[in-house]
Design a protein around this motif. Structure first.
Motif, mmCIF file in Angstrom:
data_model
loop_
_atom_site.group_PDB
_atom_site.id
_atom_site.type_symbol
_atom_site.label_atom_id
_atom_site.label_comp_id
_atom_site.label_asym_id
_atom_site.label_seq_id
_atom_site.Cartn_x
_atom_site.Cartn_y
_atom_site.Cartn_z
ATOM 1 N N ASP A 42 42.019 109.443 -4.129
ATOM 2 C CA ASP A 42 42.468 110.661 -3.459
ATOM 3 C C ASP A 42 43.366 110.377 -2.260
ATOM 4 O OD1 ASP A 42 40.913 112.027 -5.300
ATOM 5 O OD2 ASP A 42 39.358 112.597 -3.857
ATOM 6 N N GLY A 43 43.471 109.095 -1.883
ATOM 7 C CA GLY A 43 44.301 108.740 -0.743
ATOM 8 C C GLY A 43 43.670 109.059 0.593
ATOM 9 N N ASP A 44 42.345 109.172 0.632
ATOM 10 C CA ASP A 44 41.657 109.489 1.881
ATOM 11 C C ASP A 44 41.421 108.232 2.699
ATOM 12 O OD1 ASP A 44 41.539 112.195 1.257
ATOM 13 O OD2 ASP A 44 39.647 111.971 0.185
ATOM 14 N N ARG A 45 41.408 108.387 4.009
ATOM 15 C CA ARG A 45 41.196 107.247 4.912
ATOM 16 C C ARG A 45 39.768 106.732 4.860
ATOM 17 N NH1 ARG A 45 42.704 109.295 10.492
ATOM 18 N NH2 ARG A 45 41.293 107.616 11.028
ATOM 19 N N GLN A 46 38.831 107.621 4.616
ATOM 20 C CA GLN A 46 37.432 107.222 4.628
ATOM 21 C C GLN A 46 36.680 107.907 3.500
ATOM 22 O OE1 GLN A 46 36.074 108.277 8.584
ATOM 23 N NE2 GLN A 46 36.347 106.168 9.230
ATOM 24 N N ILE A 47 35.558 107.308 3.146
ATOM 25 C CA ILE A 47 34.643 107.924 2.190
ATOM 26 C C ILE A 47 33.843 108.944 2.984
ATOM 27 C CG2 ILE A 47 32.771 107.536 0.557
ATOM 28 C CD1 ILE A 47 33.660 104.498 0.683
ATOM 29 N N ASP A 48 33.868 110.189 2.540
ATOM 30 C CA ASP A 48 33.158 111.230 3.272
ATOM 31 C C ASP A 48 32.006 111.788 2.440
ATOM 32 O OD1 ASP A 48 34.166 113.285 1.548
ATOM 33 O OD2 ASP A 48 35.890 113.609 2.843
ATOM 34 N N THR A 49 31.317 112.755 2.986
ATOM 35 C CA THR A 49 30.147 113.304 2.313
ATOM 36 C C THR A 49 30.514 114.076 1.048
ATOM 37 O OG1 THR A 49 30.157 115.263 3.745
ATOM 38 C CG2 THR A 49 28.778 113.394 4.433
ATOM 39 N N ALA A 50 31.705 114.647 0.993
ATOM 40 C CA ALA A 50 32.123 115.346 -0.227
ATOM 41 C C ALA A 50 32.355 114.345 -1.365
ATOM 42 C CB ALA A 50 33.378 116.175 0.031
ATOM 43 N N HIS A 51 32.886 113.166 -1.058
ATOM 44 C CA HIS A 51 33.030 112.127 -2.088
ATOM 45 C C HIS A 51 31.654 111.746 -2.631
ATOM 46 C CE1 HIS A 51 36.815 111.051 0.292
ATOM 47 N NE2 HIS A 51 37.264 111.434 -0.882
ATOM 48 N N LEU A 52 30.699 111.566 -1.725
ATOM 49 C CA LEU A 52 29.342 111.208 -2.153
ATOM 50 C C LEU A 52 28.724 112.319 -2.990
ATOM 51 C CD1 LEU A 52 28.049 109.538 1.125
ATOM 52 C CD2 LEU A 52 28.370 108.395 -1.084
ATOM 53 N N LEU A 53 28.858 113.566 -2.539
ATOM 54 C CA LEU A 53 28.299 114.694 -3.282
ATOM 55 C C LEU A 53 28.899 114.782 -4.683
ATOM 56 C CD1 LEU A 53 26.559 117.268 -3.394
ATOM 57 C CD2 LEU A 53 28.523 118.498 -2.406
ATOM 58 N N HIS A 54 30.202 114.667 -4.786
ATOM 59 C CA HIS A 54 30.884 114.763 -6.076
ATOM 60 C C HIS A 54 30.373 113.695 -7.044
ATOM 61 C CE1 HIS A 54 35.034 115.722 -8.082
ATOM 62 N NE2 HIS A 54 34.070 115.672 -8.962
ATOM 63 N N THR A 55 30.300 112.475 -6.578
ATOM 64 C CA THR A 55 29.860 111.383 -7.432
ATOM 65 C C THR A 55 28.383 111.517 -7.779
ATOM 66 O OG1 THR A 55 31.539 110.017 -6.362
ATOM 67 C CG2 THR A 55 29.928 108.881 -7.721
ATOM 68 N N LEU A 56 27.573 111.969 -6.834
ATOM 69 C CA LEU A 56 26.147 112.218 -7.116
ATOM 70 C C LEU A 56 25.975 113.234 -8.237
ATOM 71 C CD1 LEU A 56 24.251 112.617 -3.710
ATOM 72 C CD2 LEU A 56 23.664 111.054 -5.570
ATOM 73 N N LEU A 57 26.708 114.330 -8.142
ATOM 74 C CA LEU A 57 26.589 115.388 -9.151
ATOM 75 C C LEU A 57 27.019 114.920 -10.530
ATOM 76 C CD1 LEU A 57 27.866 118.396 -7.064
ATOM 77 C CD2 LEU A 57 25.563 118.123 -8.004
ATOM 78 N N GLU A 58 28.044 114.098 -10.575
ATOM 79 C CA GLU A 58 28.529 113.600 -11.860
ATOM 80 C C GLU A 58 27.582 112.597 -12.501
ATOM 81 O OE1 GLU A 58 33.351 113.885 -11.512
ATOM 82 O OE2 GLU A 58 32.397 112.003 -10.960
ATOM 83 N N SER A 59 26.851 111.846 -11.692
ATOM 84 C CA SER A 59 26.139 110.703 -12.251
ATOM 85 C C SER A 59 24.616 110.788 -12.226
ATOM 86 C CB SER A 59 26.577 109.424 -11.532
ATOM 87 O OG SER A 59 26.226 109.498 -10.168
ATOM 88 N N ASP A 60 24.033 111.690 -11.480
ATOM 89 C CA ASP A 60 22.580 111.679 -11.318
ATOM 90 C C ASP A 60 21.941 112.964 -11.848
ATOM 91 O OD1 ASP A 60 19.906 111.722 -10.328
ATOM 92 O OD2 ASP A 60 20.478 110.393 -8.693
ATOM 93 N N PRO A 61 21.232 112.876 -12.971
ATOM 94 C CA PRO A 61 20.601 114.073 -13.535
ATOM 95 C C PRO A 61 19.546 114.685 -12.615
ATOM 96 C CG PRO A 61 20.120 112.123 -14.882
ATOM 97 C CD PRO A 61 21.036 111.696 -13.791
ATOM 98 N N ASP A 62 18.844 113.872 -11.824
ATOM 99 C CA ASP A 62 17.855 114.415 -10.892
ATOM 100 C C ASP A 62 18.521 115.259 -9.818
ATOM 101 O OD1 ASP A 62 15.721 113.213 -12.232
ATOM 102 O OD2 ASP A 62 15.779 111.416 -10.973
ATOM 103 N N VAL A 63 19.695 114.861 -9.392
ATOM 104 C CA VAL A 63 20.444 115.635 -8.408
ATOM 105 C C VAL A 63 20.891 116.955 -9.029
ATOM 106 C CG1 VAL A 63 22.607 115.718 -7.085
ATOM 107 C CG2 VAL A 63 21.150 113.684 -6.992
ATOM 108 N N ARG A 64 21.399 116.915 -10.242
ATOM 109 C CA ARG A 64 21.830 118.155 -10.902
ATOM 110 C C ARG A 64 20.668 119.122 -11.090
ATOM 111 N NH1 ARG A 64 24.845 114.320 -13.751
ATOM 112 N NH2 ARG A 64 23.427 114.383 -15.525
ATOM 113 N N GLU A 65 19.484 118.604 -11.359
ATOM 114 C CA GLU A 65 18.304 119.461 -11.553
ATOM 115 C C GLU A 65 17.884 120.169 -10.268
ATOM 116 O OE1 GLU A 65 15.013 117.517 -13.440
ATOM 117 O OE2 GLU A 65 16.282 116.728 -15.041
ATOM 118 N N ALA A 66 18.331 119.708 -9.136
ATOM 119 C CA ALA A 66 17.955 120.311 -7.858
ATOM 120 C C ALA A 66 18.618 121.669 -7.637
ATOM 121 C CB ALA A 66 18.301 119.369 -6.711
ATOM 122 N N PHE A 67 19.620 121.983 -8.423
ATOM 123 C CA PHE A 67 20.351 123.229 -8.232
ATOM 124 C C PHE A 67 19.757 124.346 -9.073
ATOM 125 C CE2 PHE A 67 22.990 119.922 -6.658
ATOM 126 C CZ PHE A 67 23.522 120.482 -5.510
#
Length: 177
Positions: A42-67
Motif C-alpha cells: 500500500d506504500g504506507d510508512r508503517q504497519i498500522d492497526t488497520a493493516h493488522l485488522l485486515h489481515t486478521l479478518l482474512e486469515s483467522d476464522p476465530d476472529v471472523r466468528e467474533a462478529f
C-alpha cells in the motif's frame, strides 16, 4: 479498561520489538507477516492497526466468528478493501498515533499497533497462555478508541465496545479467546 503500560513500553522500544513478535502463535505471526506485506504494497510508512485488522479478518476464522453476522463482516471487509486500493489514502505517509505516546519516526510499526501487539500478549498471559492468538490481538485493537482499526470498525457499523464485551465474555467461558 486496558493498562497503558504495555502500549508505552512497546512505543519506547521503537520498531516494536522482536521480543513481542516471538510471543505470538504461529497463526498470529503469519498475520504479522501479512500486515507487513500489506503495508509495503500500500506504500504506507508503517504497519498500522488497520493493516493488522485486515489481515486478521482474512486469515483467522476465530476472529471472523467474533462478529455479529455475515453481512457485518462483508461490510467490514469491503471497507478494508476500499482502503487498500486508495480510499484510505489520507492515511498514507502518516503515522497512526492516538496521542497516548510519542510518535515514532522511521519505525516499522505505528505506536498504536506496537501497543496492540504487546497488549495481545498480556491478554494471553492473563488467561494462562504463553502465546497470543488472533482474538487476543482483535481485543487489543478495539481497546484503543483512536486507532485506525476502530475507525474502520465504526465506519463498517461495528460497535467496538460491544465487540470487546463479546470477546471478553468468550474468554471468560474459554471459547476462542
Amino acid at each position: 479498561m486496558q493498562d497503558r503500560i504495555p502500549h508505552q513500553q512497546a512505543a519506547e522500544r521503537g520498531r516494536t520489538g522482536l521480543d513481542v513478535e516471538v510471543r505470538l502463535s504461529a497463526e498470529l505471526a503469519a498475520v504479522v507477516v501479512g500486515a507487513r506485506r500489506r503495508a509495503l504494497r500500500d506504500g504506507d510508512r508503517q504497519i498500522d492497526t488497520a493493516h493488522l485488522l485486515h489481515t486478521l479478518l482474512e486469515s483467522d476464522p476465530d476472529v471472523r466468528e467474533a462478529f455479529d453476522s455475515g453481512p457485518q463482516l462483508a461490510r467490514l471487509l469491503g471497507y478494508l478493501v476500499q482502503r487498500s486500493i486508495g480510499y484510505g489514502l489520507r492515511w498514507q505517509n502518516s503515522v497512526e498515533d492516538s496521542g497516548a505516546v510519542p510518535t515514532l519516526t522511521g519505525g516499522e510499526w505505528s505506536p498504536v499497533a506496537a501497543g496492540a501487539l504487546a497488549a495481545a500478549y498480556v491478554r494471553a498471559t492473563r488467561r494462562g497462555d504463553r502465546l497470543a492468538e488472533g482474538v487476543d490481538l482483535l481485543a487489543a485493537l478495539v481497546t484503543e478508541p483512536e486507532s485506525r482499526a476502530v475507525e474502520v470498525l465504526t465506519r463498517a457499523g461495528v460497535d467496538a465496545r460491544e465487540l470487546l464485551v463479546r470477546l471478553d465474555g468468550a474468554a471468560e467461558r474459554g471459547i476462542g479467546a
